[in-house]
Design an enzyme around this catalytic site. Structure first.
Site, PDB file in Angstrom:
ATOM      1  N   SER A 233       0.819  -1.214   0.000  1.00  0.00           N
ATOM      2  CA  SER A 233       0.000   0.000   0.000  1.00  0.00           C
ATOM      3  C   SER A 233       0.854   1.266   0.000  1.00  0.00           C
ATOM      4  O   SER A 233       0.509   2.251  -0.661  1.00  0.00           O
ATOM      5  CB  SER A 233      -0.929   0.003   1.213  1.00  0.00           C
ATOM      6  OG  SER A 233      -1.785  -1.115   1.184  1.00  0.00           O
ATOM      7  N   HIS A 285       0.703   4.467   4.426  1.00  0.00           N
ATOM      8  CA  HIS A 285       0.061   5.168   3.319  1.00  0.00           C
ATOM      9  C   HIS A 285       0.569   6.606   3.219  1.00  0.00           C
ATOM     10  O   HIS A 285       0.913   7.089   2.133  1.00  0.00           O
ATOM     11  CB  HIS A 285      -1.454   5.173   3.501  1.00  0.00           C
ATOM     12  CG  HIS A 285      -2.059   3.808   3.526  1.00  0.00           C
ATOM     13  ND1 HIS A 285      -3.385   3.581   3.849  1.00  0.00           N
ATOM     14  CD2 HIS A 285      -1.531   2.581   3.275  1.00  0.00           C
ATOM     15  CE1 HIS A 285      -3.645   2.291   3.791  1.00  0.00           C
ATOM     16  NE2 HIS A 285      -2.526   1.663   3.452  1.00  0.00           N
TER      17      HIS A 285
END
Length: 426
Positions: A233, A285
């Site tokens: 991610s 993230h």
């Protein structure tokens, strides 16, 4: 989502120098007027204005019938280099990354060997054998156990700090916690990565992906220091961040600037908002996005259209001279971003290897990864169990809720006691 399909060159002026027509054959009779017309040189000037897909007008004066393109240049290819000046690359690296992630997941499931390590049963053990999954109550993502991921190179901060296993900051981006986790990330990688690789090539996108993933892992390790972390991610958010900075640094060659900007902002905001849910590493993230945003200014810079046009101009064409390959603001973004990247990675690594925890310096930062609500709790639960074994029977008691359970442990199996404790205390 912004792509370079909407890019249009600035208006440029082209002067076509046509070659004189060949004289008529000796045996053919011709009038003085015809001889004069065939021996003349015709010069035509064309201003080309190319419209964007958004609906800008397009107009150009027609070329006189007597004007011919330079010798050796097809009529249909006269302006092809001007209308599509950037090279398109064949995307092979991103599909290769997808295959690598799938292969590593299969290897992780082989190392997991659920029938030999789980005392609570396995999903699909009859058909999958050692590749079977943990029960959904132990891993709702349909995947392996934490010890198996740790063995394969998951991000474990304690091992990075005490044993200096810095390589885990990179290996963890190639591992996934389950089938659902792998499927979501690989679909996103194909959707975003292939277009970027077509536009900028495998070298720049490869560096962008790996360095963004490293930045995400580094940020995660500085804020979340318990448990393990895996997944691509952070690298995927780096690609999104790079798309945003690429739009800024190449602002003048985009047609629908505001539409592309708003689309990217909405997509990024939605994905970051999902990160406030529990058990989602939003620090990875955020770190990946910031790394990719800065890397985009460094790796995805485009030259001016005028500079490319004068380099690709066919013989016989004269184009207004553009001395600088890039605009001044592009150089400013490039220098600032490179300095911030080097400083950030260096300071972050030093803090991590010294055992630094940024939560001690930022009391509100924990809300960036998880926001507590009446429906879930963001606090990490400490699990403690007491166990005793007599022969093949294991008695375990959870000190948090007082539950006790006896497990039968055949001698040929090695069970994960941490997993049993987590299940008992849940």
């Amino acid at each position: 989502m912004a792509t370079n399909n909407n890019k249009t060159p600035n208006d440029f002026e082209i002067t076509v120098m046509s070659s004189p027509r060949p004289p008529p054959p000796l045996e053919a009779a011709s009038s003085p007027a015809e001889t004069e017309s065939t021996s003349s040189t015709t010069t035509a000037t064309r201003r080309s204005s190319v419209s964007s897909p958004g609906g800008a007008s397009s107009s150009s004066s027609s070329r006189p019938a007597s004007t011919a393109p330079p010798r050796g240049i097809p009529e249909t290819a006269m302006y092809s280099d001007f209308l599509s000046p950037f090279k398109r690359h064949f995307p092979w690296m991103v599909p290769g990354f997808v295959v690598a992630n799938i292969v590593l997941f299969v290897i992780t499931m082989y190392e997991n060997n659920c029938p030999q390590t789980s005392a609570t049963g396995c999903l699909g053990a009859k058909f999958l054998g050692r590749f079977s999954f943990l029960p959904l109550k132990d891993n709702p993502l349909l995947g392996p156990s934490s010890p198996a991921l740790d063995k394969m190179g998951a991000l474990t901060v304690a091992k990075v700090v005490t044993q200096h296993q810095v390589w885990r900051l990179l290996t963890c981006i190639w591992l996934h916690g389950g089938v659902f986790h792998l499927l979501a990330n690989m679909l996103s990688l194909l959707f975003i990565g292939i277009r970027l690789e077509q536009e900028f090539g495998f070298v720049r996108i490869g560096f962008l992906y790996v360095l963004s993933g490293f930045g995400g892992s580094l940020t995660s390790a500085l804020f979340i220091q318990e448990g393990i972390s895996v997944g691509a991610s952070g690298a995927l958010f780096g690609l999104l961040g790079a798309m945003l900075s690429e739009l800024f640094t190449n602002w003048t060659i985009y047609a629908n600037k505001l539409a592309a900007l708003l689309t990217l902002i909405v997509i990024i905001s939605i994905n970051l908002a999902v990160g406030i849910l529990p058990k989602v590493d939003n620090f990875a993230h955020i770190g990946g996005f910031l790394s990719g945003f800065l890397l985009g200014f460094v790796l995805l810079i485009r030259p001016q259209f005028g500079w490319i046009s004068q380099k690709k101009a066919p013989p016989g064409y004269m184009i207004n001279c553009v001395k600088s390959k890039h605009k001044p603001y592009q150089y400013v973004f490039w220098v600032i971003s490179l300095i911030l990247l080097i400083a950030g990675y260096t300071v972050g690594l030093i803090l991590l290897l010294r055992g630094g925890n940024l939560n001690n310096h930022c009391s509100w930062c924990r809300y960036l990864s998880c926001v507590p609500t009446p429906w879930w709790n963001c606090k990490a639960q400490q699990l403690y169990c007491q166990s005793s074994q007599m022969g093949s029977q294991l008695n375990m008691t959870c000190t948090s809720n007082g539950k006790s359970k006896a497990y039968t442990m055949p001698g040929d199996k090695q069970f994960d006691l941490q997993q049993l404790c987590a299940q008992l205390c849940s």
